[in-house]
Design a protein around this motif. Structure first.
Motif, PDB file in Angstrom:
ATOM      1  N   ALA A  43       0.778  -1.355   0.012  1.00  0.00           N
ATOM      2  CA  ALA A  43       0.117  -0.036  -0.022  1.00  0.00           C
ATOM      3  C   ALA A  43       0.920   1.311   0.071  1.00  0.00           C
ATOM      4  CB  ALA A  43      -1.156   0.056   1.298  1.00  0.00           C
ATOM      5  N   ILE A  44       0.280   2.323  -0.488  1.00  0.00           N
ATOM      6  CA  ILE A  44       1.011   3.657  -0.522  1.00  0.00           C
ATOM      7  C   ILE A  44      -0.229   4.476  -0.257  1.00  0.00           C
ATOM      8  CG2 ILE A  44       2.539   3.175  -2.299  1.00  0.00           C
ATOM      9  CD1 ILE A  44       0.895   4.639  -4.373  1.00  0.00           C
ATOM     10  N   GLY A  45      -0.070   5.889  -0.043  1.00  0.00           N
ATOM     11  CA  GLY A  45      -0.936   6.703   0.545  1.00  0.00           C
ATOM     12  C   GLY A  45      -0.880   8.043   0.136  1.00  0.00           C
ATOM     13  N   GLU A  46      -1.913   8.824   0.182  1.00  0.00           N
ATOM     14  CA  GLU A  46      -2.147  10.234  -0.045  1.00  0.00           C
ATOM     15  C   GLU A  46      -2.975  10.805   0.827  1.00  0.00           C
ATOM     16  OE1 GLU A  46      -4.472  11.045  -4.072  1.00  0.00           O
ATOM     17  OE2 GLU A  46      -3.597   9.082  -4.160  1.00  0.00           O
ATOM     18  N   ASN A  47      -2.733  12.241   1.111  1.00  0.00           N
ATOM     19  CA  ASN A  47      -3.331  12.931   1.929  1.00  0.00           C
ATOM     20  C   ASN A  47      -4.761  13.618   1.027  1.00  0.00           C
ATOM     21  OD1 ASN A  47      -1.426  14.750   0.823  1.00  0.00           O
ATOM     22  ND2 ASN A  47      -2.238  16.386   1.969  1.00  0.00           N
ATOM     23  N   PRO A  48      -5.809  14.206   1.674  1.00  0.00           N
ATOM     24  CA  PRO A  48      -6.696  14.835   0.876  1.00  0.00           C
ATOM     25  C   PRO A  48      -6.318  16.135   0.245  1.00  0.00           C
ATOM     26  CG  PRO A  48      -7.528  14.147   3.236  1.00  0.00           C
ATOM     27  CD  PRO A  48      -5.942  14.144   3.197  1.00  0.00           C
ATOM     28  N   GLY A  49      -5.748  16.784   0.798  1.00  0.00           N
ATOM     29  CA  GLY A  49      -5.179  18.133   0.168  1.00  0.00           C
ATOM     30  C   GLY A  49      -5.946  19.420   0.737  1.00  0.00           C
ATOM     31  N   PRO A  50      -5.918  20.567   0.529  1.00  0.00           N
ATOM     32  CA  PRO A  50      -6.457  21.543   1.018  1.00  0.00           C
ATOM     33  C   PRO A  50      -8.036  21.468   1.224  1.00  0.00           C
ATOM     34  CG  PRO A  50      -5.071  22.610  -0.728  1.00  0.00           C
ATOM     35  CD  PRO A  50      -4.985  20.942  -0.912  1.00  0.00           C
ATOM     36  N   PRO A  51      -8.354  21.659   2.537  1.00  0.00           N
ATOM     37  CA  PRO A  51     -10.043  21.120   2.694  1.00  0.00           C
ATOM     38  C   PRO A  51     -10.978  22.208   1.856  1.00  0.00           C
ATOM     39  CG  PRO A  51      -8.720  21.563   4.837  1.00  0.00           C
ATOM     40  CD  PRO A  51      -7.631  21.823   3.866  1.00  0.00           C
ATOM     41  N   ALA A  52     -10.823  23.150   1.417  1.00  0.00           N
ATOM     42  CA  ALA A  52     -11.600  24.112   0.680  1.00  0.00           C
ATOM     43  C   ALA A  52     -11.321  23.911  -0.886  1.00  0.00           C
ATOM     44  CB  ALA A  52     -11.117  25.534   1.030  1.00  0.00           C
ATOM     45  N   ALA A  53     -10.488  22.894  -1.187  1.00  0.00           N
ATOM     46  CA  ALA A  53     -10.207  22.474  -2.616  1.00  0.00           C
ATOM     47  C   ALA A  53     -11.174  21.294  -3.333  1.00  0.00           C
ATOM     48  CB  ALA A  53      -8.626  22.408  -2.906  1.00  0.00           C
ATOM     49  N   GLN A  54     -12.246  21.284  -3.001  1.00  0.00           N
ATOM     50  CA  GLN A  54     -12.955  20.238  -3.412  1.00  0.00           C
ATOM     51  C   GLN A  54     -12.514  18.857  -3.087  1.00  0.00           C
ATOM     52  OE1 GLN A  54     -13.798  21.274  -7.599  1.00  0.00           O
ATOM     53  NE2 GLN A  54     -14.508  23.329  -7.016  1.00  0.00           N
ATOM     54  N   THR A  55     -12.031  18.633  -1.991  1.00  0.00           N
ATOM     55  CA  THR A  55     -11.331  17.169  -1.724  1.00  0.00           C
ATOM     56  C   THR A  55     -12.079  16.734  -0.723  1.00  0.00           C
ATOM     57  OG1 THR A  55      -9.739  18.432  -0.312  1.00  0.00           O
ATOM     58  CG2 THR A  55      -8.933  17.970  -2.472  1.00  0.00           C
ATOM     59  N   GLY A  56     -13.364  17.261  -0.366  1.00  0.00           N
ATOM     60  CA  GLY A  56     -14.180  16.444   0.806  1.00  0.00           C
ATOM     61  C   GLY A  56     -13.878  16.867   2.134  1.00  0.00           C
ATOM     62  N   GLY A  57     -13.299  17.988   2.201  1.00  0.00           N
ATOM     63  CA  GLY A  57     -12.974  18.594   3.643  1.00  0.00           C
ATOM     64  C   GLY A  57     -14.410  18.769   4.505  1.00  0.00           C
ATOM     65  N   THR A  58     -14.054  18.725   5.792  1.00  0.00           N
ATOM     66  CA  THR A  58     -15.083  19.075   6.632  1.00  0.00           C
ATOM     67  C   THR A  58     -14.695  20.469   7.548  1.00  0.00           C
ATOM     68  OG1 THR A  58     -14.517  17.802   8.495  1.00  0.00           O
ATOM     69  CG2 THR A  58     -15.664  16.783   6.666  1.00  0.00           C
ATOM     70  N   SER A  59     -15.657  20.883   8.547  1.00  0.00           N
ATOM     71  CA  SER A  59     -15.222  21.867   9.372  1.00  0.00           C
ATOM     72  C   SER A  59     -13.974  21.531  10.331  1.00  0.00           C
ATOM     73  CB  SER A  59     -16.561  22.426  10.211  1.00  0.00           C
ATOM     74  OG  SER A  59     -17.112  21.122  10.885  1.00  0.00           O
ATOM     75  N   TYR A  60     -13.956  20.183  10.475  1.00  0.00           N
ATOM     76  CA  TYR A  60     -12.782  19.787  11.364  1.00  0.00           C
ATOM     77  C   TYR A  60     -11.686  19.031  10.782  1.00  0.00           C
ATOM     78  CZ  TYR A  60     -15.668  15.600  11.035  1.00  0.00           C
ATOM     79  OH  TYR A  60     -16.562  14.407  10.364  1.00  0.00           O
ATOM     80  N   SER A  61     -11.615  19.134   9.353  1.00  0.00           N
ATOM     81  CA  SER A  61     -10.530  18.763   8.679  1.00  0.00           C
ATOM     82  C   SER A  61      -9.294  19.440   9.105  1.00  0.00           C
ATOM     83  CB  SER A  61     -10.664  18.644   7.111  1.00  0.00           C
ATOM     84  OG  SER A  61     -11.479  17.883   6.855  1.00  0.00           O
ATOM     85  N   ASP A  62      -8.063  18.750   9.117  1.00  0.00           N
ATOM     86  CA  ASP A  62      -6.673  19.436   9.372  1.00  0.00           C
ATOM     87  C   ASP A  62      -6.444  20.187   8.064  1.00  0.00           C
ATOM     88  OD1 ASP A  62      -5.880  18.709  11.889  1.00  0.00           O
ATOM     89  OD2 ASP A  62      -4.815  16.899  10.897  1.00  0.00           O
ATOM     90  N   SER A  63      -5.949  21.496   8.238  1.00  0.00           N
ATOM     91  CA  SER A  63      -5.205  22.377   7.281  1.00  0.00           C
ATOM     92  C   SER A  63      -4.273  21.324   6.617  1.00  0.00           C
ATOM     93  CB  SER A  63      -4.725  23.832   7.731  1.00  0.00           C
ATOM     94  OG  SER A  63      -3.506  23.296   8.617  1.00  0.00           O
ATOM     95  N   LEU A  64      -3.895  22.069   5.264  1.00  0.00           N
ATOM     96  CA  LEU A  64      -2.947  21.466   4.525  1.00  0.00           C
ATOM     97  C   LEU A  64      -1.400  21.287   5.172  1.00  0.00           C
ATOM     98  CD1 LEU A  64      -1.858  20.171   1.779  1.00  0.00           C
ATOM     99  CD2 LEU A  64      -1.452  22.643   1.131  1.00  0.00           C
ATOM    100  N   ALA A  65      -1.132  22.529   5.805  1.00  0.00           N
ATOM    101  CA  ALA A  65      -0.016  22.622   6.725  1.00  0.00           C
ATOM    102  C   ALA A  65      -0.009  21.332   7.815  1.00  0.00           C
ATOM    103  CB  ALA A  65       0.175  23.868   7.228  1.00  0.00           C
TER     104      ALA A  65
END
Length: 439
Positions: A373-395
């Motif tokens: 397995a490999i993996g990837e993070n969602p990306g910036p929460p505001a960039a249409q990547t399924g972010g929520t109000s409690y998602s971590d920021s990209l940083a």
């Protein structure tokens, strides 16, 4: 996150390959993860910047609708030449290449093929543009031809992996909740003539074991529907996805591609206890915690099926430090990081896997199946990547994701996106990523 790549002027996805010396299971993590970025432009400046922080493998994203825009058998020679040049530039710069074929972007002529429309139990079609890559023989044949052309037209012997998938995000899965567009949350996307009657059904895919039965109905052909029958129907529904993925894998092999095949896999998948609850309720929507049931994401079964029917398959887990990880680490004790006992405890009765992060549970299923397995993070929460109000920021994702990659034995971590790390307003840079990797 693949949908967002359509917004980029030149769509190139950066990935990191699993080493051929570490093909399966826990052995893949022996050398630790490799590090990379998503959506590199592969320009001379970006190549230099990425290599300076240790990026050595890139994935180049193609687009089916640009490659073959007019009709079957015809390609846009200018687009093909540009794609080949970008791949060659990456290779000649000393980078390994993974190809994203972009089958989630079908040309208009493919959308008009027989059986191309996905249909749910109410006759609705998805509003997200998804087509039937699972049951339609015509669509599957067009995909196979496209994959063959990619292998023929591009320097395939130098390409290390190709991504496959069935959804509009380039991942495994049917459309998600409410993608019928009218507020109805529980769609089952297996009610085309191919799926129900076998008319125009793709080879290697079974038709419905209960033609005409709609999940939730208590009777079929005058007899009571049992929980076992409902479970069997769902197993057919979810295994149809593995048949489609295997079909893409086999098309690549038939074309002469011998490298790895990466399967982007979103979320956690259906939990064993939830499947039992859902089957007992005859699939009426009960137990579908996050939409995985309707999307057909049955990783506890699907990964094992793929491990036994494909070669060099690698699972790409796209939930590294997603919103579920934020909630999981708030538990006491925290439930976000992977543990060596997870493959066995994840399917044991009484284990609170509903509190685990998506990454932790899905990784356990890949390990149980013996798949790397490999993996990837969602990306910036505001960039249409399924972010929520409690998602971590990209940083924060960049800071935490390397630790998750290590604890979960991932062979590589892909950070999304290169353009975000180039954006002064994102709050994170390549150097931040490098520092997070170094710990």
């Amino acid at each position: 996150m693949t949908t967002l790549l359509r917004l980029l002027p030149v769509a190139i996805v950066v990935a990191l390959l699993v080493s051929a010396a570490l093909p399966t299971g826990r052995a893949q993590a022996a050398a630790g993860p490799a590090w990379g970025l998503v959506a590199s432009t592969c320009t001379a400046s970006s190549l230099a910047a990425n290599r300076a922080v240790g990026i050595t493998v890139v994935e180049v994203e193609a687009y089916w609708d640009r490659y073959m825009p007019a009709r079957a058998g015809a390609v846009d020679t200018a687009y093909v030449a540009d794609l080949r040049a970008r791949i060659t530039r990456c290779l000649d710069a000393g980078l390994r290449v993974v190809l994203g074929p972009g089958m989630q972007y079908p040309p208009a002529w493919v959308r008009s093929l027989p059986g191309a429309a996905l249909v749910d139990q109410r006759g609705k079609r998805p509003t997200n543009g998804a087509i039937d890559t699972v049951f339609s023989a015509a669509v599957r044949a067009a995909q196979a031809d496209y994959l063959k052309r990619l292998v023929t037209d591009l320097p395939a012997k130098r390409i290390e992996a190709v991504r496959v998938g069935t959804s509009t995000e380039g991942e495994i899965g049917y459309p998600g909740p409410n993608e019928a567009g009218d507020g109805f949350l529980q769609s089952w996307w297996a009610f085309s003539p191919a799926a129900q009657q076998g008319t125009g059904l793709a080879a290697g895919t079974a038709r419905s074991p209960m033609p005409g039965w709609i999940p939730g109905q208590k009777a079929w052909q005058g007899k009571a529907v049992t929980a076992a029958a409902a479970r069997s129907w769902f197993l057919w529904y979810s295994r149809a996805l593995t048949s489609a993925v295997k079909g893409q894998h086999d098309a690549l092999r038939a074309a002469g591609f011998t490298g790895q095949v990466h399967l982007p896999s979103p979320g956690k998948g259906v939990l064993p206890a939830d499947l039992t609850t859902a089957a007992n309720a005859l699939l009426n929507g009960t137990g579908d915690r996050d939409g995985s049931l309707g999307r057909g994401l049955n990783y506890t079964d699907q990964f094992a099926v793929l491990a036994g029917s494909t070669s060099k398959m690698v699972i790409d887990l796209s939930g590294v430090d997603d919103a579920s990880a934020v909630l999981a680490r708030r538990q006491s004790p925290a439930q976000d990081a992977c543990r060596s006992s997870d493959p066995s405890t994840s399917v044991a009765a009484g284990t609170p896997v509903h509190l685990w992060s998506n990454l932790r549970f899905a990784r356990a299923q890949a390990t149980r199946a013996g798949l790397p397995a490999i993996g990837e993070n969602p990306g910036p929460p505001a960039a249409q990547t399924g972010g929520t109000s409690y998602s971590d920021s990209l940083a924060e994702q960049v800071r935490r994701a390397p630790g998750y990659a290590r604890s979960c034995g991932l062979s590589a971590l892909l950070v999304a996106f290169e353009w975000a790390l180039d954006d002064p307003g994102s709050g994170v840079t390549r150097d931040d990523y490098r520092r997070a990797v170094l710990g």
